[in-house]
Design a protein around this motif. Structure first.
Motif, short mmCIF file in Angstrom:
data_model
loop_
_atom_site.label_atom_id
_atom_site.label_comp_id
_atom_site.label_asym_id
_atom_site.label_seq_id
_atom_site.Cartn_x
_atom_site.Cartn_y
_atom_site.Cartn_z
N GLY A 1 -12.52 59.11 -4.35
CA GLY A 1 -11.36 58.80 -3.53
C GLY A 1 -10.09 59.48 -4.01
O GLY A 1 -9.02 59.27 -3.44
N ALA A 2 -10.19 60.31 -5.05
CA ALA A 2 -9.01 61.02 -5.57
C ALA A 2 -8.66 62.20 -4.67
O ALA A 2 -9.54 62.86 -4.11
CB ALA A 2 -9.28 61.53 -6.99
N VAL A 3 -7.35 62.44 -4.52
CA VAL A 3 -6.88 63.55 -3.69
C VAL A 3 -7.03 64.85 -4.45
O VAL A 3 -6.44 65.03 -5.52
CB VAL A 3 -5.41 63.35 -3.27
CG1 VAL A 3 -4.91 64.54 -2.46
CG2 VAL A 3 -5.26 62.06 -2.45
N VAL A 4 -7.81 65.77 -3.90
CA VAL A 4 -8.02 67.08 -4.50
C VAL A 4 -6.97 68.08 -4.01
O VAL A 4 -6.48 68.92 -4.76
CB VAL A 4 -9.44 67.60 -4.18
CG1 VAL A 4 -9.65 69.01 -4.73
CG2 VAL A 4 -10.50 66.64 -4.73
N ARG A 5 -6.63 67.96 -2.73
CA ARG A 5 -5.65 68.87 -2.13
C ARG A 5 -5.05 68.21 -0.90
O ARG A 5 -5.72 67.41 -0.23
CB ARG A 5 -6.34 70.20 -1.74
CG ARG A 5 -5.39 71.32 -1.34
CD ARG A 5 -6.18 72.60 -1.06
NE ARG A 5 -6.75 73.16 -2.27
CZ ARG A 5 -6.15 74.04 -3.06
NH1 ARG A 5 -4.92 74.44 -2.77
NH2 ARG A 5 -6.76 74.50 -4.12
N ARG A 6 -3.79 68.51 -0.61
CA ARG A 6 -3.14 67.97 0.58
C ARG A 6 -2.27 69.02 1.23
O ARG A 6 -1.84 69.97 0.58
CB ARG A 6 -2.28 66.74 0.25
CG ARG A 6 -0.93 67.09 -0.37
CD ARG A 6 0.02 65.92 -0.45
NE ARG A 6 0.42 65.37 0.82
CZ ARG A 6 1.36 65.89 1.62
NH1 ARG A 6 1.97 67.02 1.28
NH2 ARG A 6 1.70 65.30 2.74
N VAL A 7 -2.01 68.81 2.52
CA VAL A 7 -1.07 69.66 3.23
C VAL A 7 -0.46 68.83 4.35
O VAL A 7 -1.11 67.98 4.95
CB VAL A 7 -1.78 70.93 3.80
CG1 VAL A 7 -2.84 70.56 4.82
CG2 VAL A 7 -0.76 71.88 4.40
N GLY A 8 0.82 69.05 4.61
CA GLY A 8 1.51 68.39 5.71
C GLY A 8 1.98 69.42 6.73
O GLY A 8 2.48 70.48 6.36
N VAL A 9 1.81 69.10 8.00
CA VAL A 9 2.18 70.01 9.08
C VAL A 9 2.96 69.22 10.13
O VAL A 9 2.50 68.15 10.56
CB VAL A 9 0.94 70.66 9.73
CG1 VAL A 9 1.34 71.56 10.88
CG2 VAL A 9 0.11 71.41 8.70
N ARG A 10 4.11 69.72 10.54
CA ARG A 10 4.85 69.07 11.61
C ARG A 10 3.98 69.00 12.86
O ARG A 10 3.35 69.98 13.25
CB ARG A 10 6.13 69.86 11.93
CG ARG A 10 7.25 69.64 10.92
CD ARG A 10 7.88 68.28 11.09
NE ARG A 10 8.90 68.00 10.09
CZ ARG A 10 9.49 66.83 9.95
NH1 ARG A 10 9.14 65.82 10.74
NH2 ARG A 10 10.40 66.64 9.01
N THR A 11 3.93 67.82 13.49
CA THR A 11 3.12 67.68 14.70
C THR A 11 3.73 68.52 15.80
O THR A 11 4.89 68.32 16.18
CB THR A 11 3.06 66.21 15.14
OG1 THR A 11 2.56 65.41 14.06
CG2 THR A 11 2.15 66.04 16.34
#
Length: 399
Positions: free
Chosen positions: A94-104
């Motif tokens: 359940g650990a976060v390996v990678r993330r990215v945020g994108v404006r909808t």
């Protein structure tokens, strides 16, 4: 991974953190020593667990410690919010390996789904992980949802999303299994996974996003509701003298407690230098950030707006906790970190005074341990439940 006992053992190993011996697993699960031995042999063969040394604990032979192989399986979690789409890659723990945020993107649902699929593909590619090790993609979306069809029906903040078959369309676009879950319920699942909650844990999760929602955890499990749409609280009244709402009432959560409503209150109070009113999601987000920063810097007008917002949120929270009789309250969601200081200062005492059970016990109020990405993390954890958890059938939408 359909074997229930195998899921029980694997979940027990994950919950143990540092690992467990076969004897400890038999005691924890209630399964026979032979059953545990047979199951752990299969799990070792499949590479889901590994032997991590021997420990001596009293008389007898040293015990072999078994631990989860976190990088043996992965999942992708996606949070569809009107302002921001968040994508996380989780390992089996359940650990976060990678993330990215994108404006909808401000476009039609099919184009947004295409953007969502492209971002998921890019996230997997950049991570360098074998696509075959991805158990699936979980999507947390605002409700209401049609659980049977995997459809987003018509969320008030997602314009144009009228009965969009998100689950099937996204699954076809990315070639991976997709699970669709309500954002508030997904957030509660993420909180459960990260906290490693006990079997008797119960709490209300109050979700602070572009909209406001709630989720219920009872006996260590998220309660989805009969149509999987629990927690639609936007039209509960928290201020009878408040602004009119589209539903015909006054002072609903939707027009008092949401970020857009709080920004509107700040504009009317003269917190901002200009007198323009903003309504699009990006402008609201920017103004909300400025409002919270001004309050943190000692601006009395800004702090007063947030204090009033906290009072309204305390009314809502007291109603939920008095009705549901839970042990604690957890706040989270994309806007929580900006509100945390004021809300944790104001809400606990107000909730204590309004609590129907204050003579019996106190109600702890906490912020999420997951962070702003709790819904995306929870969506990925819902997928991992299909690999790990014996309660998967209670959490997953059929697909």
């Amino acid at each position: 991974m359909g074997d229930f006992n195998q899921s029980v053992v694997l979940e027990a190993i994950r919950q143990s953190g540092e690992g467990s011996s076969r004897i400890e697993l038999a005691a924890a699960t209630g399964l026979s020593a032979q059953t545990v031995t047979n199951i752990t042999r299969r799990l070792l063969d499949e590479g889901l667990i590994r032997e991590a040394g021997r420990t001596i604990n009293g008389p007898g032979k040293p015990r072999v410690t078994l631990r989860l192989v976190a990088d043996s399986r992965f999942s992708v979690g996606v949070h569809l919010d009107p302002a921001l789409m968040t994508f996380v890659l989780l390992d089996l723990s359940g650990a976060v390996v990678r993330r990215v945020g994108v404006r909808t993107p401000a476009m039609e649902p099919p184009r947004i789904v295409q953007a969502m699929a492209a971002t998921v593909d890019a996230l997997i590619t950049v991570s360098g992980i074998d696509r075959a090790s991805i158990a699936g993609v979980g999507v947390a979306a605002p409700g209401p949802l049609d659980a049977e069809k995997g459809t987003v029906i018509d969320p008030p903040k997602l314009l144009g999303w009228n009965r969009v078959p998100l689950r099937s369309v996204l699954a076809e676009a990315i070639g991976l299994p997709v699970v669709l879950e309500k954002d508030t319920t997904a957030a509660a699942v993420g909180e459960l996974w990260t906290r490693r909650a006990s079997a008797d844990d119960s709490f209300v999760f109050v979700y602070l996003g572009t909209g406001i929602g709630a989720a219920l955890v009872r006996d260590g499990e998220a309660v989805p509701g009969s149509t999987r749409n629990i927690g639609e609280i936007g039209h509960l009244i928290v201020d009878p003298d408040g602004p009119p709402c589209t539903c015909g009432s006054r002072g609903c959560v939707e027009v008092v407690c949401t970020p857009q409503a709080i920004v509107a209150q700040a504009e009317r109070a003269g917190v901002f230098r200009d007198d323009r009113e903003v309504s699009d999601v990006e402008a609201v987000d920017a103004r909300f950030t400025e409002l919270c920063q001004r309050a943190a810097d000692g601006d009395e007008l800004a702090d007063g707006v947030l204090t009033r917002a906290a009072a309204h949120m305390a009314v809502l929270t007291a109603g939920l906790t008095n009705m549901l009789d839970v042990d604690r309250v957890v706040f989270g969601g994309p806007f929580w970190s900006r509100l945390a200081e004021v809300y944790l200062r104001e809400i606990p005492d107000r909730l204590e005074r309004a609590s129907a059970t204050r003579a019996v016990r106190s109600l702890p109020v906490d912020g999420t341990v997951v962070g702003d990405d709790v819904a995306a993390v929870g969506a990925g954890c819902v997928v991992l439940d299909s690999v790990l958890s014996p309660r998967a059938s209670a959490l997953l939408l059929d697909h």
